[in-house]
Design a protein around this motif. Structure first.
Motif, PDB file in Angstrom:
ATOM      1  N   THR A  83       0.818  -1.215   0.000  1.00 51.79           N
ATOM      2  CA  THR A  83       0.000   0.000   0.000  1.00 51.79           C
ATOM      3  C   THR A  83       0.851   1.264   0.000  1.00 51.79           C
ATOM      4  OG1 THR A  83      -0.381   0.602   2.340  1.00 51.79           O
ATOM      5  CG2 THR A  83      -1.694  -1.220   1.439  1.00 51.79           C
ATOM      6  N   HIS A  84       0.402   2.207  -0.819  1.00 56.59           N
ATOM      7  CA  HIS A  84       1.084   3.492  -0.921  1.00 56.59           C
ATOM      8  C   HIS A  84       0.861   4.331   0.337  1.00 56.59           C
ATOM      9  CE1 HIS A  84       1.898   2.347  -4.979  1.00 56.59           C
ATOM     10  NE2 HIS A  84       0.617   2.271  -5.283  1.00 56.59           N
ATOM     11  N   VAL A  90       5.374   5.946   6.622  1.00 58.80           N
ATOM     12  CA  VAL A  90       6.702   5.555   7.088  1.00 58.80           C
ATOM     13  C   VAL A  90       7.756   6.529   6.563  1.00 58.80           C
ATOM     14  CG1 VAL A  90       8.466   3.750   6.963  1.00 58.80           C
ATOM     15  CG2 VAL A  90       6.084   3.136   7.363  1.00 58.80           C
ATOM     16  N   GLY A  91       7.543   7.022   5.338  1.00 62.73           N
ATOM     17  CA  GLY A  91       8.478   7.986   4.772  1.00 62.73           C
ATOM     18  C   GLY A  91       8.611   9.240   5.614  1.00 62.73           C
ATOM     19  N   PHE A  92       7.501   9.778   6.084  1.00 63.56           N
ATOM     20  CA  PHE A  92       7.571  10.976   6.909  1.00 63.56           C
ATOM     21  C   PHE A  92       8.208  10.695   8.272  1.00 63.56           C
ATOM     22  CE2 PHE A  92       4.503  13.361   4.196  1.00 63.56           C
ATOM     23  CZ  PHE A  92       5.268  14.508   4.096  1.00 63.56           C
ATOM     24  N   LEU A  93       7.994   9.506   8.818  1.00 64.06           N
ATOM     25  CA  LEU A  93       8.617   9.161  10.095  1.00 64.06           C
ATOM     26  C   LEU A  93      10.145   9.135   9.958  1.00 64.06           C
ATOM     27  CD1 LEU A  93       8.462   8.214  13.031  1.00 64.06           C
ATOM     28  CD2 LEU A  93       8.197   5.865  12.178  1.00 64.06           C
ATOM     29  N   GLY A 121      13.691   8.404   3.761  1.00 64.32           N
ATOM     30  CA  GLY A 121      12.292   8.806   3.896  1.00 64.32           C
ATOM     31  C   GLY A 121      11.757   9.473   2.647  1.00 64.32           C
ATOM     32  N   GLY A 122      12.589  10.313   2.021  1.00 63.96           N
ATOM     33  CA  GLY A 122      12.157  11.011   0.813  1.00 63.96           C
ATOM     34  C   GLY A 122      11.829  10.075  -0.328  1.00 63.96           C
ATOM     35  N   SER A 123      12.559   8.962  -0.449  1.00 61.79           N
ATOM     36  CA  SER A 123      12.277   8.014  -1.533  1.00 61.79           C
ATOM     37  C   SER A 123      10.890   7.412  -1.385  1.00 61.79           C
ATOM     38  CB  SER A 123      13.340   6.911  -1.549  1.00 61.79           C
ATOM     39  OG  SER A 123      13.263   6.112  -0.375  1.00 61.79           O
ATOM     40  N   LEU A 124      10.492   7.113  -0.152  1.00 62.22           N
ATOM     41  CA  LEU A 124       9.156   6.565   0.078  1.00 62.22           C
ATOM     42  C   LEU A 124       8.077   7.590  -0.258  1.00 62.22           C
ATOM     43  CD1 LEU A 124       9.877   4.779   3.489  1.00 62.22           C
ATOM     44  CD2 LEU A 124       9.628   3.698   1.250  1.00 62.22           C
ATOM     45  N   LEU A 125       8.304   8.841   0.099  1.00 60.82           N
ATOM     46  CA  LEU A 125       7.324   9.888  -0.169  1.00 60.82           C
ATOM     47  C   LEU A 125       7.180  10.156  -1.663  1.00 60.82           C
ATOM     48  CD1 LEU A 125       8.396  12.390   2.640  1.00 60.82           C
ATOM     49  CD2 LEU A 125       6.403  10.887   2.646  1.00 60.82           C
ATOM     50  N   LEU A 126       8.304  10.236  -2.364  1.00 65.76           N
ATOM     51  CA  LEU A 126       8.269  10.545  -3.793  1.00 65.76           C
ATOM     52  C   LEU A 126       7.607   9.436  -4.597  1.00 65.76           C
ATOM     53  CD1 LEU A 126      11.836  12.074  -4.221  1.00 65.76           C
ATOM     54  CD2 LEU A 126       9.661  13.283  -4.446  1.00 65.76           C
ATOM     55  N   ALA A 127       7.777   8.189  -4.164  1.00 68.99           N
ATOM     56  CA  ALA A 127       7.169   7.073  -4.890  1.00 68.99           C
ATOM     57  C   ALA A 127       5.679   6.950  -4.605  1.00 68.99           C
ATOM     58  CB  ALA A 127       7.879   5.770  -4.534  1.00 68.99           C
ATOM     59  N   ALA A 128       5.252   7.307  -3.393  1.00 67.87           N
ATOM     60  CA  ALA A 128       3.863   7.074  -2.996  1.00 67.87           C
ATOM     61  C   ALA A 128       2.906   8.143  -3.498  1.00 67.87           C
ATOM     62  CB  ALA A 128       3.773   6.988  -1.466  1.00 67.87           C
ATOM     63  N   GLY A 129       3.307   9.400  -3.488  1.00 67.19           N
ATOM     64  CA  GLY A 129       2.385  10.490  -3.800  1.00 67.19           C
ATOM     65  C   GLY A 129       1.719  10.397  -5.166  1.00 67.19           C
ATOM     66  N   PRO A 130       2.483  10.376  -6.271  1.00 73.82           N
ATOM     67  CA  PRO A 130       1.845  10.288  -7.590  1.00 73.82           C
ATOM     68  C   PRO A 130       1.017   9.028  -7.783  1.00 73.82           C
ATOM     69  CG  PRO A 130       4.132  10.991  -7.796  1.00 73.82           C
ATOM     70  CD  PRO A 130       3.938  10.560  -6.373  1.00 73.82           C
ATOM     71  N   MET A 188       2.146  13.276   9.133  1.00 74.42           N
ATOM     72  CA  MET A 188       1.886  11.902   9.556  1.00 74.42           C
ATOM     73  C   MET A 188       0.474  11.764  10.125  1.00 74.42           C
ATOM     74  SD  MET A 188       5.333  10.237  11.210  1.00 74.42           S
ATOM     75  CE  MET A 188       6.021  11.696  11.993  1.00 74.42           C
ATOM     76  N   VAL A 189       0.066  12.734  10.933  1.00 74.82           N
ATOM     77  CA  VAL A 189      -1.282  12.713  11.498  1.00 74.82           C
ATOM     78  C   VAL A 189      -2.327  12.852  10.389  1.00 74.82           C
ATOM     79  CG1 VAL A 189      -2.898  13.929  13.007  1.00 74.82           C
ATOM     80  CG2 VAL A 189      -0.539  13.569  13.736  1.00 74.82           C
ATOM     81  N   LEU A 190      -2.085  13.780   9.458  1.00 77.60           N
ATOM     82  CA  LEU A 190      -3.015  14.024   8.362  1.00 77.60           C
ATOM     83  C   LEU A 190      -3.160  12.783   7.479  1.00 77.60           C
ATOM     84  CD1 LEU A 190      -4.558  16.663   7.591  1.00 77.60           C
ATOM     85  CD2 LEU A 190      -2.812  17.020   5.833  1.00 77.60           C
ATOM     86  N   GLY A 191      -2.029  12.164   7.136  1.00 79.81           N
ATOM     87  CA  GLY A 191      -2.071  10.966   6.304  1.00 79.81           C
ATOM     88  C   GLY A 191      -2.731   9.793   6.998  1.00 79.81           C
ATOM     89  N   TRP A 192      -2.447   9.618   8.288  1.00 76.59           N
ATOM     90  CA  TRP A 192      -3.061   8.523   9.052  1.00 76.59           C
ATOM     91  C   TRP A 192      -4.575   8.664   9.083  1.00 76.59           C
ATOM     92  CZ3 TRP A 192      -1.135   4.134  11.256  1.00 76.59           C
ATOM     93  CH2 TRP A 192      -1.966   3.458  12.145  1.00 76.59           C
ATOM     94  N   ARG A 193      -5.051   9.902   9.165  1.00 77.92           N
ATOM     95  CA  ARG A 193      -6.490  10.139   9.278  1.00 77.92           C
ATOM     96  C   ARG A 193      -7.210  10.006   7.940  1.00 77.92           C
ATOM     97  NH1 ARG A 193     -10.979  10.386   8.967  1.00 77.92           N
ATOM     98  NH2 ARG A 193     -12.550  11.670  10.066  1.00 77.92           N
TER      99      ARG A 193
END
Length: 469
Positions: A83-84, A90-93, A121-130, A188-193
């Motif tokens: 899951t993205h 995890v990327g933001f953590l 962390g940045g690699s996880l964020l860049l891959a997940a967003g788009p 992290m809070v925003l994404g979790w919610r």
């Protein structure tokens, strides 16, 4: 939720409205871009405090980009399997931990180590967003959605330099990294919610062998590319590093062609749209990052501006990107991606040629104007090109496609920084003192190379985007 009969992969839960996902990803990219855009502005201050030259302090940027480049493909594939949403959180953590370590560092090697953690962390964020966006929006609205997120990114990049200049003037360069701490926690809070939870088919195996080969081979190849000019292209360390990297990457390609769920699906490159979009994105970011690494030094040491003034002037580029990205995405959904991608790169070439005219007597406003032209070209290019790339990939390969797109961007940034440093120093330029004519001439050579790469990318974009994507 499971894979459907068509094999298109997991779908977003029905109760999660695409606009909510767009808002979460948009806010995340806005705040992340704002925080990251302050780093290059801090380089002169870090260089002065730690008594290191451009070739050394540039590793603060390069370490982040190299780490991100190495991990983007495994991160994209992990998002497809696990899951993205998970990779995003995890990327933001991890990014939070790296930011804390970097802000507390008191030596260059500690700064670089912290930036490496940030890059994970940045690699996880860049891959997940788009990937989250393209699986949430229909094709008819894909360009507009990507354009809106691009606009959020560029607004963040616009606000980042003046904010960074203010933070550096008020509390020093460390606050550029401490700024990331509350931002990461908030997101992290925003994404979790709000980000959707998916039920995936976990029977597909993760490509451990391919991932290991990529993680081992790519760093050696990139090290040879980045340090070749400094250590000497015929140095045994550079030659050995380059050959070892290429050998292991050859093994990586062989593994990927045989694996049922590869980290990098080479069948994607059979599409000319996909291949052209990747190559033109690479050229765009090479061209863009050559001036971005040199101009903070030029504006402060060459034209005598303060750090705060340099931050205000550098706003012109991301501001124009912010203004042009969403309209470009909207138009690409209606007229196709090719004319906008080619036109944007052509405008970028003009802006880079304009920057090459900067000399000792150039007024500050002229540098800002040309950076605005650079930003306009990139803003018009990025959204249509991203839409073409993501739209040419199957739904169950969106994470991989997103990783390739981010990898092209990151490699372009890395090569751009390496080229800027190599050309500037090879042409006789130095930093850490008020610039003379030789320093401006060295910068001019770097900008000419950037313009040539951008113009070549116009041709590539025309070759790849032959039809509406």
């Amino acid at each position: 939720m499971t894979t459907d009969a068509s094999g298109r992969g997991p779908e977003i839960e029905k109760q999660t409205h695409p606009a909510v996902i767009l808002a979460v990803i948009g806010v995340g990219t806005f705040l992340s871009a704002m925080a990251n855009s302050t780093v290059s502005l801090a380089l002169p201050s870090i260089s002065a405090e730690l008594h290191v030259q451009l070739s050394s302090v540039s590793w603060i940027m390069l370490s982040y980009l190299l780490t991100t480049a190495v991990l983007l493909m495994p991160a994209g594939r992990a998002g497809d399997l696990w899951t993205h949403r998970t990779t995003y959180l995890v990327g933001f953590l991890i990014f939070f931990v790296g930011s804390l370590g970097t802000g507390l560092a008191d030596a260059l090697w500690l700064l670089v180590a912290g930036r490496i953690v940030q890059g994970i962390g940045g690699s996880l964020l860049l891959a997940a967003g788009p990937a989250l966006l393209t699986t949430s929006f229909p094709a008819a609205k894909r360009g507009q959605a990507l354009g809106m997120v691009s606009t959020a990114t560029y607004v963040g990049l616009t606000l980042g330099p003046p904010l960074g200049g203010w933070l550096i003037a008020l509390g020093g360069w460390r606050w550029v990294f401490f700024l990331n701490l509350p931002i990461s926690l908030f997101l992290m809070v925003l994404g979790w919610r709000f980000l959707p939870r998916l039920r995936l088919d976990r029977k597909r195996p993760f490509d451990l062998a391919g991932t290991a080969a990529l993680l081992f081979g790519l760093p050696f190849a990139l090290l040879a590319l980045v340090e070749g000019d400094k250590w000497g292209w015929t140095s045994p360390w550079i030659v050995g590093s380059g050959l070892l990297g290429l050998a292991v990457l050859t093994v990586f390609v062989l593994i990927e062609r045989r694996h049922t769920t590869p980290v990098l699906d080479f069948s994607l490159f059979k599409s000319r749209i996909f291949s052209g979009a990747v190559l033109s994105a690479l050229g765009n970011y090479i061209s863009l990052f050559i001036p971005l690494i040199l101009l903070p030094f030029c504006l402060t040491e060459g034209l005598g501006g303060s750090t705060a003034t340099a931050g205000m002037l550098l706003m012109a580029q991301p501001a124009m990107m912010a203004l042009s990205a969403t309209p470009a995405g909207w138009f690409s959904d209606r007229i196709g991606t090719r004319p906008l991608a080619m036109g944007g790169l052509l405008v970028l070439s003009v802006g880079l040629l304009g920057l090459s005219t900067i000399g000792a007597g150039t007024p500050h406003w002229a540098a800002a104007v040309w950076m605005g032209v650079v930003g306009l070209g990139t803003g018009v290019f990025v959204s249509p090109n991203s839409s073409a790339l993501m739209g040419s990939a199957p739904r169950d390969r969106q994470g991989v496609a997103s990783g390739v797109m981010a990898l092209a961007r990151t490699l372009g940034m890395t090569i751009g920084i390496a080229l800027a440093t190599a050309i500037f120093e090879a042409a006789g330029g130095t930093t850490g003192h008020p610039w003379n004519e030789a320093d401006f001439l060295a910068q001019r050579h770097a900008f000419w190379v950037a313009a040539a790469v951008s113009f070549a990318s116009v041709i590539v974009a025309g070759w790849g985007n032959r039809k509406k994507a």
